[in-house]
Design an enzyme around this catalytic site. Structure first.
Site, PDB file in Angstrom:
ATOM      1  N   GLY A 181       0.828  -1.209   0.000  1.00  0.00           N
ATOM      2  CA  GLY A 181       0.000   0.000   0.000  1.00  0.00           C
ATOM      3  C   GLY A 181       0.857   1.251   0.000  1.00  0.00           C
ATOM      4  N   GLU A 195      12.039  -4.138  -4.992  1.00  0.00           N
ATOM      5  CA  GLU A 195      10.945  -4.232  -5.960  1.00  0.00           C
ATOM      6  C   GLU A 195      11.468  -4.047  -7.390  1.00  0.00           C
ATOM      7  OE1 GLU A 195       7.764  -1.420  -5.399  1.00  0.00           O
ATOM      8  OE2 GLU A 195       6.497  -2.462  -6.859  1.00  0.00           O
TER       9      GLU A 195
HETATM   10  C1  LIG Z   1       0.393  -3.261 -12.829  1.00  0.00           C
HETATM   11  C2  LIG Z   1       0.666  -2.278 -11.718  1.00  0.00           C
HETATM   12  C3  LIG Z   1       0.757  -2.744 -10.433  1.00  0.00           C
HETATM   13  C4  LIG Z   1       0.980  -1.839  -9.381  1.00  0.00           C
HETATM   14  N1  LIG Z   1       1.014  -2.338  -8.103  1.00  0.00           N
HETATM   15  C5  LIG Z   1       1.151  -1.482  -7.075  1.00  0.00           C
HETATM   16  C6  LIG Z   1       1.093  -1.967  -5.727  1.00  0.00           C
HETATM   17  O1  LIG Z   1       0.954  -3.164  -5.478  1.00  0.00           O
HETATM   18  N2  LIG Z   1       1.192  -1.064  -4.731  1.00  0.00           N
HETATM   19  C7  LIG Z   1       1.364   0.278  -4.950  1.00  0.00           C
HETATM   20  O2  LIG Z   1       1.481   1.017  -3.996  1.00  0.00           O
HETATM   21  N3  LIG Z   1       1.412   0.766  -6.222  1.00  0.00           N
HETATM   22  C8  LIG Z   1       1.299  -0.083  -7.281  1.00  0.00           C
HETATM   23  N4  LIG Z   1       1.315   0.410  -8.575  1.00  0.00           N
HETATM   24  C9  LIG Z   1       1.367   1.852  -8.788  1.00  0.00           C
HETATM   25  C10 LIG Z   1       2.655   2.379  -9.359  1.00  0.00           C
HETATM   26  O3  LIG Z   1       3.691   2.363  -8.417  1.00  0.00           O
HETATM   27  C11 LIG Z   1       2.364   3.787  -9.880  1.00  0.00           C
HETATM   28  O4  LIG Z   1       1.451   3.650 -10.950  1.00  0.00           O
HETATM   29  C12 LIG Z   1       3.593   4.506 -10.345  1.00  0.00           C
HETATM   30  O5  LIG Z   1       4.412   4.826  -9.262  1.00  0.00           O
HETATM   31  C13 LIG Z   1       3.229   5.798 -11.125  1.00  0.00           C
HETATM   32  O6  LIG Z   1       2.370   6.590 -10.377  1.00  0.00           O
HETATM   33  P1  LIG Z   1       0.998   7.142 -10.999  1.00  0.00           P
HETATM   34  O7  LIG Z   1       0.269   6.019 -11.611  1.00  0.00           O
HETATM   35  O8  LIG Z   1       0.326   7.941  -9.944  1.00  0.00           O
HETATM   36  O9  LIG Z   1       1.447   8.098 -12.205  1.00  0.00           O
HETATM   37  P2  LIG Z   1       1.953   9.606 -12.082  1.00  0.00           P
HETATM   38  O10 LIG Z   1       2.901   9.740 -10.954  1.00  0.00           O
HETATM   39  O11 LIG Z   1       0.776  10.510 -12.107  1.00  0.00           O
HETATM   40  O12 LIG Z   1       2.777   9.757 -13.447  1.00  0.00           O
HETATM   41  C14 LIG Z   1       2.122   9.909 -14.703  1.00  0.00           C
HETATM   42  C15 LIG Z   1       3.206  10.019 -15.773  1.00  0.00           C
HETATM   43  O13 LIG Z   1       4.018  11.183 -15.525  1.00  0.00           O
HETATM   44  C16 LIG Z   1       5.379  10.835 -15.415  1.00  0.00           C
HETATM   45  N5  LIG Z   1       6.006  11.637 -14.364  1.00  0.00           N
HETATM   46  C17 LIG Z   1       5.510  11.885 -13.125  1.00  0.00           C
HETATM   47  N6  LIG Z   1       6.371  12.656 -12.423  1.00  0.00           N
HETATM   48  C18 LIG Z   1       7.439  12.891 -13.240  1.00  0.00           C
HETATM   49  C19 LIG Z   1       8.664  13.611 -13.085  1.00  0.00           C
HETATM   50  N7  LIG Z   1       8.977  14.223 -11.943  1.00  0.00           N
HETATM   51  N8  LIG Z   1       9.535  13.612 -14.129  1.00  0.00           N
HETATM   52  C20 LIG Z   1       9.252  12.985 -15.298  1.00  0.00           C
HETATM   53  N9  LIG Z   1       8.086  12.290 -15.502  1.00  0.00           N
HETATM   54  C21 LIG Z   1       7.203  12.246 -14.488  1.00  0.00           C
HETATM   55  C22 LIG Z   1       5.386   9.365 -15.029  1.00  0.00           C
HETATM   56  O14 LIG Z   1       6.580   8.717 -15.440  1.00  0.00           O
HETATM   57  C23 LIG Z   1       4.177   8.835 -15.779  1.00  0.00           C
HETATM   58  O15 LIG Z   1       4.524   8.555 -17.105  1.00  0.00           O
HETATM   59  C24 LIG Z   1       1.120  -0.456  -9.643  1.00  0.00           C
HETATM   60  C25 LIG Z   1       1.050   0.003 -10.957  1.00  0.00           C
HETATM   61  C26 LIG Z   1       0.824  -0.875 -11.986  1.00  0.00           C
HETATM   62  C27 LIG Z   1       0.743  -0.348 -13.398  1.00  0.00           C
END
Ligand SMILES: Cc1cc2nc3c(=O)[nH]c(=O)nc-3n(C[C@H](O)[C@H](O)[C@H](O)COP(=O)(O)OP(=O)(O)OC[C@H]3O[C@@H](n4cnc5c(N)ncnc54)[C@H](O)[C@@H]3O)c2cc1C
Length: 383
Positions: free
Chosen positions: A124, A242
């Protein structure tokens, strides 16, 4: 692949190969998405009874205490037979973290059920407003005597709807500056009152993750890992595990095998230009195996991975996507089919692994974020 087995390793390989042939059910081979727990957990428990569920864990905690080369042999043999993806939050994430940061009581309570597969864990971290910018997480845990009261929500929680426990990052000091100084790492029993879990279906058609809502959930204070407001340090150690785990070459090896079967079936294997691309892909998979082994070796020597984990994560995840693009090319006109494609050498899933591989450059920290890490920590570029 890039090294030769010693006689002892060769005999271990033969043992692993013949045991897997005899014990891995046919219905679990070559699955491109993770099978549901009802199918997968009996296999997990079979591996556990054999003593092979945690090759990288020390024996004192119920692991196999395998050497690095034995771990590589297992990875290669699991890939060769097309073994399914296991749930790794317990084995690769919270297990090693509890060994490093957990109290003796926490280790005693939580490690054995990870080994025997009786408890499934979820991670989480992410929230609707906190993914890449994890330090902005808002799920609040208020310490009230001998327990926390947790309010907020998590999203993208892998196997959240199948899990029994969650390790979570929560805000315990809302006023702390910098923001990450007010975050703690706690263990939450997902069967507690006040928790609601809603599965999310992915583009590949599997309900791999979920949203988890906490409405004044009571969590005993003894479930705090490490010190209060020191969760960020633990969170980062875990992210290293991870990133490494998600780059396991098992997935790339399986993808390469799928390409070869499909290319033989469609005849494109005879095309010299395709052969060039296949050779380049094979070399990159070998390079990933070498990088992964190096990173595992550092971890086995009890070095927390730093930027190395970002390098392996970028290379491994982007390679997996490019392998699935090559699979599409190998399948030609069949690539548009959602159903697996029948070939002389058995059915090959094409569309699902392609769609599945979209996620690998996002989870565990996106490629962009890994590049930011390398820019700052290795190249010393300004933030
Ligand atoms: C299949 C899958 C399983 C997952 N499992 C888990 C889980 O078990 N537990 C958990 O906690 N999370 C989990 N996640 C979540 C995952 O860690 C997040 O999706 C990831 O960290 C990206 O965050 P976000 O989706 O909020 O995208 P955002 O942070 O909103 O990013 C959107 C886009 O903007 C880009 N971006 C954002 N900030 C920057 C920056 N500073 N510089 C350049 N580019 C940037 C990102 O690279 C991305 O392309 C999972 C995700 C997936 C797809």
């Amino acid at each position: 692949m890039f090294r030769h087995d010693t006689p002892a390793e060769a005999s271990f390989r033969t043992e692993v190969r013949s045991w897997l042939e005899a014990n891995l059910p046919g219905s679990l081979r070559d699955r491109t998405t993770r099978p549901p727990p009802v199918e997968l957990m009996p296999w997990y428990q079979t591996l556990s009874r054999k003593g092979w569920i945690a090759p990288h864990w020390p024996r004192q905690h119920g692991g196999m205490g395998a050497t690095l080369n034995e771990q590589i042999v297992m990875t290669e043999e699991l890939a060769r037979i097309g073994a399914p993806h296991l749930p790794v939050q317990g084995l690769n994430h919270i297990g090693p973290i509890l060994m490093e940061f957990g109290s003796e009581a926490q280790q005693k309570k939580h490690l054995p059920p990870i080994i025997d597969g009786s408890v499934i864990w979820a991670q989480g971290y992410s929230e609707p407003g906190a993914g890449s910018d994890l330090a902005s997480l808002a799920t609040r845990a208020t310490l009230n005597g001998d327990h926390f009261v947790v309010k907020g929500s998590k999203i993208w929680t892998t196997w959240g709807h199948h899990s029994d426990w969650m390790f979570a990052l929560v805000r315990t000091d809302p006023d702390a500056q910098p923001r990450h100084a007010g975050i703690s790492f706690i263990l939450i029993d997902l069967h507690s009152p006040g928790i609601r879990i809603r599965p999310i279906v992915t583009i590949a058609g599997d309900d791999e993750f979920a949203e988890v809502f906490f409405d004044d959930v009571v969590v005993p204070a003894e479930n705090l890992v490490g010190k209060l407001n020191d969760g960020w340090r633990i969170a980062n150690a875990l992210l290293g595990h991870e990133r490494l785990g998600t780059s396991n070459p098992q997935f790339a090896l399986q993808a390469l095998e799928r390409i070869k079967v499909m290319a033989r079936a469609t005849g494109i294997i005879a095309d010299p230009a395709f052969q060039d691309r296949l050779a380049a892909a094979s070399i990159n998979v070998t390079a990933l195996s070498a990088m992964f082994s190096h990173a595992v070796e550092l971890t086995n020597n009890e070095r927390s991975l730093g930027p190395e984990s970002s390098v392996v994560k970028i290379f491994g995840s982007e390679l997996l996507q490019s392998l699935n693009e090559l699979l599409i090319e190998a399948a030609g006109g069949h690539a548009a089919m959602e159903e697996p494609v029948a070939t002389n050498a058995g059915v090959v899933d094409v569309a699902v692994p392609f769609l599945f591989s979209r996620r690998v450059t996002i989870y565990g920290g996106s490629s962009e974020i890994q590049r930011n890490v390398l820019a700052r920590r290795v190249l010393n570029l300004p933030a």
